[in-house]
Design a protein around this motif. Structure first.
Motif, PDB file in Angstrom:
ATOM      1  N   GLU A  12       0.823  -1.209   0.000  1.00 53.80           N
ATOM      2  CA  GLU A  12       0.000   0.000   0.000  1.00 53.80           C
ATOM      3  C   GLU A  12       0.853   1.253   0.000  1.00 53.80           C
ATOM      4  N   ASP A  13       0.238   2.339  -0.466  1.00 55.19           N
ATOM      5  CA  ASP A  13       0.885   3.643  -0.344  1.00 55.19           C
ATOM      6  C   ASP A  13       0.505   4.247   1.005  1.00 55.19           C
ATOM      7  N   GLU A  14       0.909   5.490   1.213  1.00 50.68           N
ATOM      8  CA  GLU A  14       0.680   6.157   2.504  1.00 50.68           C
ATOM      9  C   GLU A  14      -0.808   6.317   2.833  1.00 50.68           C
ATOM     10  N   SER A  15      -1.655   6.353   1.804  1.00 54.18           N
ATOM     11  CA  SER A  15      -3.089   6.538   2.042  1.00 54.18           C
ATOM     12  C   SER A  15      -3.834   5.210   2.178  1.00 54.18           C
ATOM     13  N   GLY A  16      -3.113   4.088   2.129  1.00 48.70           N
ATOM     14  CA  GLY A  16      -3.743   2.782   2.270  1.00 48.70           C
ATOM     15  C   GLY A  16      -4.254   2.190   0.975  1.00 48.70           C
ATOM     16  N   ARG A  17      -3.921   2.794  -0.162  1.00 48.95           N
ATOM     17  CA  ARG A  17      -4.342   2.265  -1.471  1.00 48.95           C
ATOM     18  C   ARG A  17      -3.289   1.283  -1.976  1.00 48.95           C
ATOM     19  N   VAL A  18      -3.747   0.220  -2.599  1.00 49.06           N
ATOM     20  CA  VAL A  18      -2.835  -0.754  -3.181  1.00 49.06           C
ATOM     21  C   VAL A  18      -2.051  -0.078  -4.305  1.00 49.06           C
ATOM     22  N   CYS A  19      -0.728  -0.167  -4.231  1.00 45.79           N
ATOM     23  CA  CYS A  19       0.105   0.436  -5.272  1.00 45.79           C
ATOM     24  C   CYS A  19       0.964  -0.585  -6.007  1.00 45.79           C
ATOM     25  N   ALA A  20       0.947  -1.838  -5.554  1.00 43.44           N
ATOM     26  CA  ALA A  20       1.692  -2.893  -6.235  1.00 43.44           C
ATOM     27  C   ALA A  20       1.195  -4.250  -5.755  1.00 43.44           C
ATOM     28  N   CYS A  21       1.447  -5.270  -6.574  1.00 42.15           N
ATOM     29  CA  CYS A  21       1.065  -6.624  -6.176  1.00 42.15           C
ATOM     30  C   CYS A  21       2.004  -7.630  -6.830  1.00 42.15           C
ATOM     31  N   ALA A  22       2.019  -8.822  -6.275  1.00 44.41           N
ATOM     32  CA  ALA A  22       2.759  -9.952  -6.835  1.00 44.41           C
ATOM     33  C   ALA A  22       2.098 -11.224  -6.334  1.00 44.41           C
ATOM     34  N   ALA A  23       2.015 -12.214  -7.208  1.00 42.58           N
ATOM     35  CA  ALA A  23       1.431 -13.500  -6.850  1.00 42.58           C
ATOM     36  C   ALA A  23       2.390 -14.610  -7.252  1.00 42.58           C
ATOM     37  N   MET A  24       2.196 -15.773  -6.652  1.00 37.28           N
ATOM     38  CA  MET A  24       2.979 -16.934  -7.037  1.00 37.28           C
ATOM     39  C   MET A  24       2.202 -18.190  -6.691  1.00 37.28           C
ATOM     40  N   ASP A  25       2.555 -19.259  -7.375  1.00 36.86           N
ATOM     41  CA  ASP A  25       2.041 -20.573  -7.019  1.00 36.86           C
ATOM     42  C   ASP A  25       3.108 -21.607  -7.355  1.00 36.86           C
ATOM     43  N   PHE A  26       2.769 -22.851  -7.171  1.00 40.37           N
ATOM     44  CA  PHE A  26       3.714 -23.954  -7.354  1.00 40.37           C
ATOM     45  C   PHE A  26       3.109 -24.961  -8.335  1.00 40.37           C
ATOM     46  N   PRO A  27       3.323 -24.770  -9.641  1.00 42.80           N
ATOM     47  CA  PRO A  27       2.678 -25.626 -10.638  1.00 42.80           C
ATOM     48  C   PRO A  27       3.164 -27.077 -10.631  1.00 42.80           C
ATOM     49  N   GLU A  28       4.374 -27.291 -10.122  1.00 45.72           N
ATOM     50  CA  GLU A  28       4.881 -28.658  -9.972  1.00 45.72           C
ATOM     51  C   GLU A  28       5.976 -28.657  -8.914  1.00 45.72           C
ATOM     52  N   ALA A  29       6.329 -29.833  -8.439  1.00 52.91           N
ATOM     53  CA  ALA A  29       7.327 -29.950  -7.376  1.00 52.91           C
ATOM     54  C   ALA A  29       8.622 -29.269  -7.776  1.00 52.91           C
ATOM     55  N   GLY A  30       9.149 -28.438  -6.876  1.00 51.50           N
ATOM     56  CA  GLY A  30      10.426 -27.774  -7.093  1.00 51.50           C
ATOM     57  C   GLY A  30      10.369 -26.530  -7.945  1.00 51.50           C
ATOM     58  N   ILE A  31       9.177 -26.178  -8.449  1.00 49.93           N
ATOM     59  CA  ILE A  31       9.046 -25.017  -9.329  1.00 49.93           C
ATOM     60  C   ILE A  31       7.987 -24.064  -8.780  1.00 49.93           C
ATOM     61  N   ALA A  32       8.354 -22.783  -8.703  1.00 48.22           N
ATOM     62  CA  ALA A  32       7.408 -21.725  -8.336  1.00 48.22           C
ATOM     63  C   ALA A  32       7.196 -20.865  -9.575  1.00 48.22           C
ATOM     64  N   GLU A  33       6.009 -20.274  -9.669  1.00 48.62           N
ATOM     65  CA  GLU A  33       5.714 -19.396 -10.795  1.00 48.62           C
ATOM     66  C   GLU A  33       5.243 -18.049 -10.281  1.00 48.62           C
ATOM     67  N   LEU A  34       5.887 -16.997 -10.764  1.00 50.81           N
ATOM     68  CA  LEU A  34       5.530 -15.619 -10.437  1.00 50.81           C
ATOM     69  C   LEU A  34       4.419 -15.161 -11.371  1.00 50.81           C
ATOM     70  N   HIS A  35       3.396 -14.538 -10.796  1.00 45.22           N
ATOM     71  CA  HIS A  35       2.283 -13.987 -11.565  1.00 45.22           C
ATOM     72  C   HIS A  35       1.993 -12.572 -11.076  1.00 45.22           C
ATOM     73  N   ARG A  36       1.300 -11.817 -11.867  1.00 48.14           N
ATOM     74  CA  ARG A  36       0.668 -10.561 -11.465  1.00 48.14           C
ATOM     75  C   ARG A  36       1.611  -9.587 -10.744  1.00 48.14           C
ATOM     76  N   LEU A  37       2.807  -9.425 -11.281  1.00 48.65           N
ATOM     77  CA  LEU A  37       3.700  -8.390 -10.754  1.00 48.65           C
ATOM     78  C   LEU A  37       3.321  -7.084 -11.437  1.00 48.65           C
ATOM     79  N   TYR A  38       2.712  -6.198 -10.683  1.00 51.35           N
ATOM     80  CA  TYR A  38       2.305  -4.889 -11.195  1.00 51.35           C
ATOM     81  C   TYR A  38       2.683  -3.822 -10.180  1.00 51.35           C
ATOM     82  N   VAL A  39       3.247  -2.733 -10.674  1.00 47.91           N
ATOM     83  CA  VAL A  39       3.605  -1.586  -9.841  1.00 47.91           C
ATOM     84  C   VAL A  39       2.980  -0.350 -10.479  1.00 47.91           C
TER      85      VAL A  39
END
Length: 163
Positions: free
Chosen positions: A63-90
C-alpha cells in the motif's frame, strides 16, 4: 531498503478488488491495445482474498501512505520444485524506486522456503520495462512464447531463474 512499501507487504483481501483493478488499468494504459477484462481473464481478482489460489498460491499487495494498493505480486507452485511468479504490477507513479525488485525478492524467498529450486514467469511481450527488471534480477528469457487469446491479444515471453 528504504521506502514506504517495506511495512505494507501483506496478503490480499477482498476489499482490495477495486484497487487491484485500478492498478492493472493504470499499468495497462501504458500499452496500446492492453485492456483489463474482469469477466474472462481476471476472475480471481473480483474477490481476491477469498478466491482460491491454485497450487498453494499467494497474492501479496503493498500500500501507499493513504492505504491504497500500489503494487502486487502472486505466485504458485505448478509442480514440485518449481514456483511461478504472476501478477507483478507496480503503479506507474511508484516505479523506479525498487518496489518491483522488492516484490520479486519476497516471492523468491517464499519460493525457497517452500522448497522451490526454480522460479518461472510469463510476461507480456509489450512489457519491456519488466523484462529489463527480470534481466537485472538474474532471470533468463527461455525463447518460449505463448499466445493467450485474450481481449488484449496478448503474447508472452517465458523467463526462468534457478533459486
Amino acid at each position: 531498503m528504504s521506502g514506504a512499501f517495506e511495512q505494507t507487504l501483506r496478503a490480499v483481501e477482498d476489499r482490495d478488488a477495486q484497487d487491484l483493478f485500478g492498478l492493472l488499468a493504470l499499468c495497462f494504459a501504458d500499452y496500446p491495445g492492453c485492456f483489463v477484462d474482469p469477466h474472462d481473464d481476471l476472475k480471481d481478482l473480483r474477490t481476491p482474498g477469498s478466491s482460491p489460489r491454485p497450487n498453494d498460491g499467494i497474492l501479496w499487495v503493498t500500500e501507499d501512505e493513504s492505504g491504497r494498493v500500489c503494487a502486487c505480486a502472486a505466485m504458485d507452485f505448478p509442480e514440485a520444485g518449481i514456483a511461478e511468479l504472476h501478477r507483478l504490477y507496480v503503479r506507474p507513479d511508484r516505479r523506479g524506486k525498487g518496489l518491483g525488485s522488492f516484490l520479486v525478492r519476497a516471492v523468491e524467498r517464499h519460493a525457497r522456503e517452500k522448497g522451490a529450486r526454480r522460479l518461472v514467469l510469463w510476461s507480456d511481450t509489450r512489457f519491456t520495462d519488466a523484462h529489463r527488471l527480470y534481466g537485472k534480477l538474474g532471470y533468463t528469457k527461455t525463447g518460449a512464447v505463448r499466445d493467450l487469446g485474450d481481449i488484449s491479444n496478448s503474447s508472452e515471453y517465458h523467463f526462468e531463474k534457478a533459486l
